[in-house]
Design a protein around this motif. Structure first.
Motif, mmCIF file in Angstrom:
data_model
loop_
_atom_site.group_PDB
_atom_site.id
_atom_site.type_symbol
_atom_site.label_atom_id
_atom_site.label_comp_id
_atom_site.label_asym_id
_atom_site.label_seq_id
_atom_site.Cartn_x
_atom_site.Cartn_y
_atom_site.Cartn_z
ATOM 1 N N SER A 22 -10.135 -16.970 14.826
ATOM 2 C CA SER A 22 -9.327 -16.741 13.629
ATOM 3 C C SER A 22 -10.155 -16.028 12.555
ATOM 4 N N THR A 23 -11.434 -16.425 12.400
ATOM 5 C CA THR A 23 -12.307 -15.792 11.399
ATOM 6 C C THR A 23 -12.546 -14.326 11.731
ATOM 7 N N MET A 24 -12.849 -14.042 12.995
ATOM 8 C CA MET A 24 -13.081 -12.662 13.400
ATOM 9 C C MET A 24 -11.830 -11.820 13.211
ATOM 10 N N ALA A 25 -10.704 -12.376 13.538
ATOM 11 C CA ALA A 25 -9.458 -11.643 13.363
ATOM 12 C C ALA A 25 -9.172 -11.358 11.904
ATOM 13 N N SER A 26 -9.533 -12.320 11.031
ATOM 14 C CA SER A 26 -9.324 -12.123 9.604
ATOM 15 C C SER A 26 -10.210 -10.999 9.070
ATOM 16 N N VAL A 27 -11.476 -10.949 9.541
ATOM 17 C CA VAL A 27 -12.383 -9.898 9.096
ATOM 18 C C VAL A 27 -11.879 -8.531 9.522
ATOM 19 N N VAL A 28 -11.471 -8.431 10.772
ATOM 20 C CA VAL A 28 -10.987 -7.143 11.263
ATOM 21 C C VAL A 28 -9.705 -6.750 10.561
ATOM 22 N N SER A 29 -8.887 -7.744 10.219
ATOM 23 C CA SER A 29 -7.650 -7.452 9.496
ATOM 24 C C SER A 29 -7.947 -6.875 8.118
ATOM 25 N N LYS A 30 -8.996 -7.416 7.459
ATOM 26 C CA LYS A 30 -9.375 -6.888 6.139
ATOM 27 C C LYS A 30 -9.890 -5.464 6.255
ATOM 28 N N LYS A 31 -10.659 -5.202 7.310
ATOM 29 C CA LYS A 31 -11.169 -3.845 7.501
ATOM 30 C C LYS A 31 -10.034 -2.864 7.748
ATOM 31 N N ARG A 32 -9.043 -3.324 8.524
ATOM 32 C CA ARG A 32 -7.912 -2.432 8.799
ATOM 33 C C ARG A 32 -7.097 -2.186 7.543
ATOM 34 N N LYS A 33 -6.945 -3.250 6.746
ATOM 35 C CA LYS A 33 -6.209 -3.110 5.490
ATOM 36 C C LYS A 33 -6.970 -2.217 4.521
ATOM 37 N N LYS A 34 -8.322 -2.321 4.546
ATOM 38 C CA LYS A 34 -9.158 -1.504 3.678
ATOM 39 C C LYS A 34 -9.046 -0.038 4.039
ATOM 40 N N ASN A 35 -8.963 0.248 5.320
ATOM 41 C CA ASN A 35 -8.861 1.629 5.765
ATOM 42 C C ASN A 35 -7.513 2.243 5.452
ATOM 43 N N THR A 36 -6.486 1.400 5.343
ATOM 44 C CA THR A 36 -5.144 1.918 5.099
ATOM 45 C C THR A 36 -4.787 1.967 3.618
ATOM 46 N N THR A 37 -5.672 1.406 2.742
ATOM 47 C CA THR A 37 -5.387 1.393 1.311
ATOM 48 C C THR A 37 -5.624 2.781 0.728
ATOM 49 N N SER A 38 -4.691 3.251 -0.062
ATOM 50 C CA SER A 38 -4.826 4.559 -0.686
ATOM 51 C C SER A 38 -5.512 4.424 -2.036
ATOM 52 N N LEU A 39 -5.959 5.544 -2.561
ATOM 53 C CA LEU A 39 -6.656 5.539 -3.835
ATOM 54 C C LEU A 39 -5.715 5.166 -4.971
ATOM 55 N N SER A 40 -4.496 5.618 -4.893
ATOM 56 C CA SER A 40 -3.529 5.266 -5.937
ATOM 57 C C SER A 40 -3.228 3.770 -5.930
ATOM 58 N N HIS A 41 -3.144 3.190 -4.739
ATOM 59 C CA HIS A 41 -2.905 1.745 -4.652
ATOM 60 C C HIS A 41 -4.099 0.968 -5.206
ATOM 61 N N LEU A 42 -5.298 1.494 -4.985
ATOM 62 C CA LEU A 42 -6.493 0.847 -5.512
ATOM 63 C C LEU A 42 -6.486 0.890 -7.041
ATOM 64 N N LYS A 43 -6.054 1.998 -7.616
ATOM 65 C CA LYS A 43 -5.940 2.077 -9.070
ATOM 66 C C LYS A 43 -4.929 1.070 -9.593
ATOM 67 N N THR A 44 -3.838 0.891 -8.863
ATOM 68 C CA THR A 44 -2.801 -0.073 -9.274
ATOM 69 C C THR A 44 -3.345 -1.493 -9.245
ATOM 70 N N THR A 61 -10.101 -8.151 -3.211
ATOM 71 C CA THR A 61 -9.787 -6.874 -2.558
ATOM 72 C C THR A 61 -10.611 -5.740 -3.146
ATOM 73 N N LEU A 62 -10.710 -5.721 -4.467
ATOM 74 C CA LEU A 62 -11.521 -4.684 -5.111
ATOM 75 C C LEU A 62 -13.007 -4.836 -4.764
ATOM 76 N N LEU A 63 -13.457 -6.093 -4.649
ATOM 77 C CA LEU A 63 -14.855 -6.322 -4.294
ATOM 78 C C LEU A 63 -15.193 -5.778 -2.912
ATOM 79 N N SER A 64 -14.229 -5.810 -2.013
ATOM 80 C CA SER A 64 -14.487 -5.332 -0.650
ATOM 81 C C SER A 64 -14.745 -3.832 -0.595
ATOM 82 N N PHE A 65 -14.351 -3.101 -1.639
ATOM 83 C CA PHE A 65 -14.560 -1.649 -1.656
ATOM 84 C C PHE A 65 -15.913 -1.263 -2.266
ATOM 85 N N VAL A 66 -16.591 -2.226 -2.901
ATOM 86 C CA VAL A 66 -17.919 -1.947 -3.454
ATOM 87 C C VAL A 66 -18.928 -2.087 -2.323
#
Length: 610
Positions: A22-44, A61-66
């Motif tokens: 479950s932990t590994m799946a959660s990490v990979v899910s965050k990475k996939r979500k991070k890759n699909t996030t657009s710059l405009s959504h990040l500004k929002t 979520t913002l911390l994951s991009f630093v």
């Protein structure tokens, strides 16, 4: 978990538990979500976080991009949002150094739990920023922005006072970085080392790093070379910082030094205290506040401790030379007690070679200005007079110090004679520029110490005795005029000087003469043959002569001699010309009694026959 399993191209290993899957799946899910996030959504997400506490879940979520792996524009956008958010809530966060009592606030208080969580996220944000800062993948513009953000937190992260904890983490990470950090160090020096509180805490941090490194012992034999390489890289970074911190000029009582952080206000004193106790408590709080004047007064002890801790480290050779080259100007004038460097300098002076030459400047200052006694100083200085010293990089400073060391009128005659004779012997084996320096040094020695003027012209008793015996043989062998002439011209001269002797007392220089200087009259370099004529003056008459400035000759080389000859105006120029075109390579008068015959042969050329 079964939905998240579709993310992986391969199934989980069967040895993993359900929680690990479950932990590994959660990490990979965050990475996939991070890759699909657009710059405009990040500004929002950042805008919502700044407008309402209801969107606090946007913070992780913002911390994951630093991260250094994120695109630069994403890092920039997340950084700006998080910096604006934490700057506003930073004064309300609990300090890590201050424990809140259970009576003041309940551990179950939602506000306390929220602030504690924010403090953990802030620490995570600082760690992410430092990772981005020292990462080789980060761009220089991002690094500069990250450094400015961290320094703002240093300025505001302790209730308006200097946050030394964040600054310690920053400097520690930069110094221990395995990748080149010259760009970061240059930024730190150019932007922030002008503030006196930053210089003050930098000295403290450098001292701690050096003491930790000194106490560290390498136990793994396999990693010895790797550990040595990392240690040398750390020492280079520490020296880069220390050597570029501006020195504290002027009086320490000045209060107009620039401060990076505010002085802050002392904590409120309880109203229940009496008047005297209240005043005493206020004085104690004020003494703990770091002001510009307090920093200036404490700067010299911190400067001394930092440099002493650094000099105890096993310095690489290049750093060792750089330290010795600048120690007398950049370190000694600002130490609390410069004599504490005597062990380091005497050890360096005893090494020999170029290290001794470079240590001579600082050691000379300690001896002449701070009363250091070094009994074997002149013996070590005498040992440095070798031909290679005339081609060393720092020879100019060495010759000036050599002249200063031999200036004292209390110098014994045997010692002045030993240096004069040693330099005289070197004059026949050094470049022309070195011969010029030697002539100037001997000129000054003869003028300062009249007791060694006997070296200018000495008639040896054994040589005179040999000459009288030779004349006796001439009278006995008067039948052979040719042999009698050869014997009469023969001079039985003996030089008692021991050139290989390292002790000036045993060199027997007082029984010798400066015959080597006389040979310089016929030196191939015109500048040397002209300059040696200055020794023909009566140097014992001090009113008619002046000392020569060694600085004018100590930096000489073939290039400078050639340039001087080019600029020199010559009244009569010797010209080589022929009244008639030459018909042969040699004239008949060049080789008296010889004839050159050449037989013409068209088939095979033959050599000219003598």
């Amino acid at each position: 978990v079964s939905k998240n399993l579709t993310i992986f191209s391969k199934p989980f290993p069967p040895s993993l538990t359900r929680a690990e899957k479950s932990t590994m799946a959660s990490v990979v899910s965050k990475k996939r979500k991070k890759n699909t996030t657009s710059l405009s959504h990040l500004k929002t997400l950042g805008h919502d976080l700044l407008t309402s506490r209801a969107h606090i879940n946007n913070l992780p979520t913002l911390l994951s991009f630093v991260s250094s792996s994120s695109p630069p524009q994403y890092v920039l956008e997340a950084l700006l949002s998080l910096q604006a958010f934490f700057t506003s809530v930073l004064p309300d966060l609990p300090s890590s150094s201050k424990k809140l009592s259970s009576s003041a606030v309940s551990q179950d208080d939602p506000e306390f739990i929220y602030r504690t969580w924010l403090k953990a996220k802030f620490d995570e944000f600082v760690k992410s920023l430092i990772d981005v800062l020292v990462s080789p993948q980060s761009e220089e513009t991002i690094k500069e922005l990250v450094l400015d953000t961290l320094m703002e937190f240093v300025k505001l992260g302790n209730g308006g006072r200097f946050n030394s904890a964040i600054y310690h983490k920053l400097v520690h990470s930069i110094v221990h970085s395995a990748t080149p950090v010259t760009f970061l160090l240059d930024l730190l020096v150019s932007k922030y080392f002008k503030y006196i509180d930053i210089r003050y805490f930098t000295y403290i941090i450098v001292e701690k790093i050096c003491r930790t490194l000194e106490e560290k012992s390498v136990s793994d034999g396999d990693n010895e070379s790797q550990s040595k390489e990392s240690t040398e890289n750390l020492i280079h970074n520490v020296h880069y910082i220390l050597s570029r911190i501006p020195a504290l000029e002027g009086s320490a009582d000045k209060a107009d030094y620039e401060m990076w952080s505010g002085s802050g206000e002392p904590e409120n004193v309880s109203g229940k205290l009496k008047g005297e106790d209240k005043k005493k408590k206020s004085d104690q709080n004020n003494s703990k506040i770091l002001t510009a004047s307090n920093s200036a007064k404490k700067m010299k002890p911190k400067f001394t401790k930092a440099w002493l801790s650094f000099l105890r480290l096993p310095l690489p050779l290049d750093v060792y030379k750089e330290v010795l080259a600048s120690l007398h100007t950049a370190v000694i004038p600002y130490l609390s007690n410069p004599v504490i460097l005597c062990d380091f300098l005497t050890t360096s002076y005893d090494i020999g070679g170029v290290i001794s030459v470079m240590a001579l400047s600082s050691l000379f200052i300690l001896m002449t200005q701070h009363g250091l006694e070094y009994p074997n100083f002149y013996e070590k200085l005498y040992a440095l007079l070798v031909p290679s010293i005339f081609m060393a990089k720092h020879r100019s400073k060495f010759f000036q110090l050599l002249d200063s060391c031999l200036k004292s009128p209390l110098l014994p005659a045997y010692l002045a004679a030993a240096f004069a004779k040693k330099l005289s012997r070197l004059s026949i084996s050094v470049p022309p520029s070195g011969a010029l320096v030697i002539i100037a040094l001997i000129h000054n020695l003869l003028r300062r110490h009249p007791s060694i003027n006997c070296l200018v012209h000495r008639v040896d008793e054994e040589a005179s005795k040999g000459d009288s015996e030779a004349d006796k043989k001439v009278s006995e062998n008067s039948e052979d005029p040719i042999n009698s002439t050869d014997v009469s011209n023969k001079k039985l001269c003996i030089d008692h000087f021991k050139n290989e002797e390292s002790d000036p007392k045993k060199s027997k220089a007082m029984r010798s003469s400066l015959w080597e200087i006389d040979t310089l009259r016929h030196h191939y370099c015109p500048a040397v043959s002209r300059f040696v004529l200055s020794l023909e003056n009566d140097l014992t008459v001090r009113a008619k002569t002046t000392e020569l400035s060694i600085e004018d000759f100590s930096s000489g080389s073939y290039a400078t001699i050639f340039a001087d000859e080019i600029r020199r105006r010559v009244k009569q120029v010797p010209l080589a010309f022929y009244k008639a075109p030459p018909t042969s390579l040699f004239s008949d008068t060049d080789f008296a009694g010889w004839t050159f015959k050449h037989e013409e042969d068209n088939t095979s050329p033959k050599r000219p026959r003598l």
